[in-house]
Design a protein around this motif. Structure first.
Motif, PDB file in Angstrom:
ATOM      1  N   GLY A  14       0.905  -1.200   0.015  1.00 37.28           N
ATOM      2  CA  GLY A  14       0.024   0.140  -0.046  1.00 37.28           C
ATOM      3  C   GLY A  14       0.660   1.281  -0.167  1.00 37.28           C
ATOM      4  O   GLY A  14       0.551   2.245  -0.832  1.00 37.28           O
ATOM      5  N   TYR A  15       1.815   1.535   0.831  1.00 32.50           N
ATOM      6  CA  TYR A  15       2.556   2.552   0.836  1.00 32.50           C
ATOM      7  C   TYR A  15       3.461   2.789  -0.509  1.00 32.50           C
ATOM      8  O   TYR A  15       3.392   3.888  -0.671  1.00 32.50           O
ATOM      9  CB  TYR A  15       3.510   2.636   2.145  1.00 32.50           C
ATOM     10  CG  TYR A  15       4.673   1.660   1.776  1.00 32.50           C
ATOM     11  CD1 TYR A  15       6.028   2.378   1.151  1.00 32.50           C
ATOM     12  CD2 TYR A  15       5.022   0.219   2.091  1.00 32.50           C
ATOM     13  CE1 TYR A  15       7.079   1.354   0.767  1.00 32.50           C
ATOM     14  CE2 TYR A  15       6.063  -0.481   1.983  1.00 32.50           C
ATOM     15  CZ  TYR A  15       7.163   0.230   1.338  1.00 32.50           C
ATOM     16  OH  TYR A  15       8.206  -0.637   0.846  1.00 32.50           O
ATOM     17  N   ALA A  16       3.832   1.692  -0.950  1.00 33.79           N
ATOM     18  CA  ALA A  16       4.462   1.738  -2.458  1.00 33.79           C
ATOM     19  C   ALA A  16       3.659   2.521  -3.368  1.00 33.79           C
ATOM     20  O   ALA A  16       3.901   3.105  -4.333  1.00 33.79           O
ATOM     21  CB  ALA A  16       5.195   0.773  -2.739  1.00 33.79           C
ATOM     22  N   LYS A  17       2.447   1.842  -3.635  1.00 33.33           N
ATOM     23  CA  LYS A  17       1.391   2.147  -4.466  1.00 33.33           C
ATOM     24  C   LYS A  17       1.066   3.670  -4.097  1.00 33.33           C
ATOM     25  O   LYS A  17       0.948   4.420  -5.355  1.00 33.33           O
ATOM     26  CB  LYS A  17       0.134   1.382  -4.434  1.00 33.33           C
ATOM     27  CG  LYS A  17       0.174   0.050  -4.896  1.00 33.33           C
ATOM     28  CD  LYS A  17      -1.302  -0.699  -4.569  1.00 33.33           C
ATOM     29  CE  LYS A  17      -1.125  -1.913  -4.781  1.00 33.33           C
ATOM     30  NZ  LYS A  17      -2.313  -2.759  -4.637  1.00 33.33           N
ATOM     31  N   ASP A  18       0.674   3.941  -3.160  1.00 35.45           N
ATOM     32  CA  ASP A  18       0.331   5.340  -2.724  1.00 35.45           C
ATOM     33  C   ASP A  18       1.277   6.388  -2.871  1.00 35.45           C
ATOM     34  O   ASP A  18       1.145   7.363  -3.694  1.00 35.45           O
ATOM     35  CB  ASP A  18      -0.194   5.491  -1.102  1.00 35.45           C
ATOM     36  CG  ASP A  18      -1.532   4.816  -1.096  1.00 35.45           C
ATOM     37  OD1 ASP A  18      -2.025   4.603  -2.108  1.00 35.45           O
ATOM     38  OD2 ASP A  18      -1.818   4.865   0.223  1.00 35.45           O
ATOM     39  N   GLY A  19       2.704   6.078  -2.574  1.00 38.87           N
ATOM     40  CA  GLY A  19       3.619   6.912  -2.801  1.00 38.87           C
ATOM     41  C   GLY A  19       4.265   7.185  -4.311  1.00 38.87           C
ATOM     42  O   GLY A  19       4.371   8.165  -4.609  1.00 38.87           O
ATOM     43  N   THR A  20       4.215   6.021  -4.869  1.00 38.70           N
ATOM     44  CA  THR A  20       4.369   6.133  -6.470  1.00 38.70           C
ATOM     45  C   THR A  20       3.499   7.182  -6.949  1.00 38.70           C
ATOM     46  O   THR A  20       3.877   7.834  -7.687  1.00 38.70           O
ATOM     47  CB  THR A  20       4.600   4.458  -6.801  1.00 38.70           C
ATOM     48  OG1 THR A  20       5.727   4.074  -6.292  1.00 38.70           O
ATOM     49  CG2 THR A  20       4.727   4.748  -8.426  1.00 38.70           C
ATOM     50  N   THR A  21       2.286   6.848  -6.814  1.00 38.48           N
ATOM     51  CA  THR A  21       1.289   7.660  -7.350  1.00 38.48           C
ATOM     52  C   THR A  21       1.298   8.877  -7.073  1.00 38.48           C
ATOM     53  O   THR A  21       1.345   9.967  -7.970  1.00 38.48           O
ATOM     54  CB  THR A  21      -0.224   7.234  -6.877  1.00 38.48           C
ATOM     55  OG1 THR A  21      -0.582   5.889  -7.631  1.00 38.48           O
ATOM     56  CG2 THR A  21      -1.364   8.056  -7.593  1.00 38.48           C
ATOM     57  N   GLU A  22       1.538   9.509  -5.880  1.00 37.80           N
ATOM     58  CA  GLU A  22       1.913  10.643  -5.408  1.00 37.80           C
ATOM     59  C   GLU A  22       3.055  11.438  -5.847  1.00 37.80           C
ATOM     60  O   GLU A  22       2.899  12.464  -6.481  1.00 37.80           O
ATOM     61  CB  GLU A  22       2.060  10.776  -3.929  1.00 37.80           C
ATOM     62  CG  GLU A  22       2.297  12.280  -3.163  1.00 37.80           C
ATOM     63  CD  GLU A  22       1.108  13.150  -3.536  1.00 37.80           C
ATOM     64  OE1 GLU A  22       1.258  14.235  -3.407  1.00 37.80           O
ATOM     65  OE2 GLU A  22       0.015  12.863  -3.722  1.00 37.80           O
ATOM     66  N   TYR A  23       4.144  10.730  -6.111  1.00 37.90           N
ATOM     67  CA  TYR A  23       5.308  11.395  -6.552  1.00 37.90           C
ATOM     68  C   TYR A  23       5.451  11.523  -8.072  1.00 37.90           C
ATOM     69  O   TYR A  23       5.807  12.479  -8.750  1.00 37.90           O
ATOM     70  CB  TYR A  23       6.811  10.785  -6.289  1.00 37.90           C
ATOM     71  CG  TYR A  23       6.837  11.179  -4.619  1.00 37.90           C
ATOM     72  CD1 TYR A  23       7.446  12.579  -4.582  1.00 37.90           C
ATOM     73  CD2 TYR A  23       6.808  10.351  -3.820  1.00 37.90           C
ATOM     74  CE1 TYR A  23       7.745  13.093  -3.214  1.00 37.90           C
ATOM     75  CE2 TYR A  23       7.111  10.861  -2.274  1.00 37.90           C
ATOM     76  CZ  TYR A  23       7.428  12.108  -2.180  1.00 37.90           C
ATOM     77  OH  TYR A  23       7.807  12.792  -0.994  1.00 37.90           O
ATOM     78  N   LEU A  24       4.655  10.404  -8.780  1.00 41.28           N
ATOM     79  CA  LEU A  24       4.448  10.730 -10.211  1.00 41.28           C
ATOM     80  C   LEU A  24       3.529  11.967 -10.599  1.00 41.28           C
ATOM     81  O   LEU A  24       3.818  12.844 -11.456  1.00 41.28           O
ATOM     82  CB  LEU A  24       3.966   9.438 -10.958  1.00 41.28           C
ATOM     83  CG  LEU A  24       4.930   8.329 -11.081  1.00 41.28           C
ATOM     84  CD1 LEU A  24       4.127   7.185 -11.495  1.00 41.28           C
ATOM     85  CD2 LEU A  24       6.221   8.706 -11.764  1.00 41.28           C
ATOM     86  N   ALA A 123      12.813   1.264  -2.699  1.00 47.56           N
ATOM     87  CA  ALA A 123      14.003   1.832  -3.604  1.00 47.56           C
ATOM     88  C   ALA A 123      13.164   2.559  -4.860  1.00 47.56           C
ATOM     89  O   ALA A 123      13.483   3.698  -5.072  1.00 47.56           O
ATOM     90  CB  ALA A 123      14.948   0.837  -4.306  1.00 47.56           C
ATOM     91  N   LEU A 124      12.009   2.106  -5.185  1.00 46.60           N
ATOM     92  CA  LEU A 124      11.272   2.895  -6.331  1.00 46.60           C
ATOM     93  C   LEU A 124      10.639   4.472  -5.721  1.00 46.60           C
ATOM     94  O   LEU A 124      10.961   5.196  -6.210  1.00 46.60           O
ATOM     95  CB  LEU A 124      10.156   2.211  -6.900  1.00 46.60           C
ATOM     96  CG  LEU A 124       9.286   2.924  -7.808  1.00 46.60           C
ATOM     97  CD1 LEU A 124      10.008   3.497  -8.992  1.00 46.60           C
ATOM     98  CD2 LEU A 124       8.006   1.855  -8.061  1.00 46.60           C
ATOM     99  N   LEU A 125      10.152   3.996  -4.350  1.00 46.21           N
ATOM    100  CA  LEU A 125       9.645   5.349  -3.843  1.00 46.21           C
ATOM    101  C   LEU A 125      10.783   6.353  -3.547  1.00 46.21           C
ATOM    102  O   LEU A 125      10.560   7.319  -3.750  1.00 46.21           O
ATOM    103  CB  LEU A 125       9.019   4.754  -2.567  1.00 46.21           C
ATOM    104  CG  LEU A 125       8.180   5.777  -1.720  1.00 46.21           C
ATOM    105  CD1 LEU A 125       6.842   6.461  -2.926  1.00 46.21           C
ATOM    106  CD2 LEU A 125       7.207   5.177  -0.821  1.00 46.21           C
ATOM    107  N   VAL A 126      11.999   5.899  -2.991  1.00 44.47           N
ATOM    108  CA  VAL A 126      13.110   6.829  -2.755  1.00 44.47           C
ATOM    109  C   VAL A 126      13.756   7.393  -4.022  1.00 44.47           C
ATOM    110  O   VAL A 126      13.882   8.667  -3.846  1.00 44.47           O
ATOM    111  CB  VAL A 126      14.143   6.049  -1.904  1.00 44.47           C
ATOM    112  CG1 VAL A 126      15.630   6.874  -1.919  1.00 44.47           C
ATOM    113  CG2 VAL A 126      13.915   5.446  -0.584  1.00 44.47           C
TER     114      VAL A 126
END
Length: 145
Positions: A14-24, A123-126
């Protein structure tokens, strides 16, 4: 410069999905940033997919054994690439067992986000956060203090 992030397998946490969406979403205001999820698999298969997908671009291989950069150093490198006329850069996150030596040998830069081995989604999120930070620095915005 167009930035393509190649990360095998879509985020499941969940955190990765949400964070990835937010930063993109945030990055859209600053230029061309694309996230592609090649099919996951073993190191050999994923490295081949990453190599093929990044053909003709500046290759930045994400690997904990790579060069550790501060945000200021990363900003300087990206500015230098842009000044040299680099049109496309690809950031390559490998399979769970890492990149092949061939892919590392063909890299323009091997970059370590940390000396620690990071879980792929983290790593993707960072990586996305650092690209966002660089973009705000380039625009003179206050996100980076």
């Amino acid at each position: 410069m167009k930035h393509t992030i190649l990360a095998p397998g879509k985020p499941a946490l969940g955190y990765a999905k949400d964070g990835t969406t937010e930063y993109l979403k945030r990055l859209r205001r600053y230029g061309s940033y694309e996230l592609i999820h090649p099919k996951d698999g073993n190191s050999e298969d994923v490295s081949k997919r990453l190599h093929d997908a990044s053909s003709g671009t500046l290759r930045i291989v994400m690997d904990e054994r790579g060069e550790q950069l501060t945000t200021a150093q990363l900003t300087k490198k990206i500015n230098q690439w842009e000044m040299r006329g680099v049109k496309r850069a690809s950031y390559l996150i490998g399979a769970s067992d890492g990149h092949t030596q061939q892919l590392r040998d063909d890299a323009d830069l091997i970059w370590a986000l940390s000396p620690l081995t990071l879980q792929h989604e983290l790593a993707l999120l960072v990586l996305l956060e650092q690209l966002y930070r660089v973009a705000t620095i380039q625009r003179g915005e206050p996100y980076h203090r």
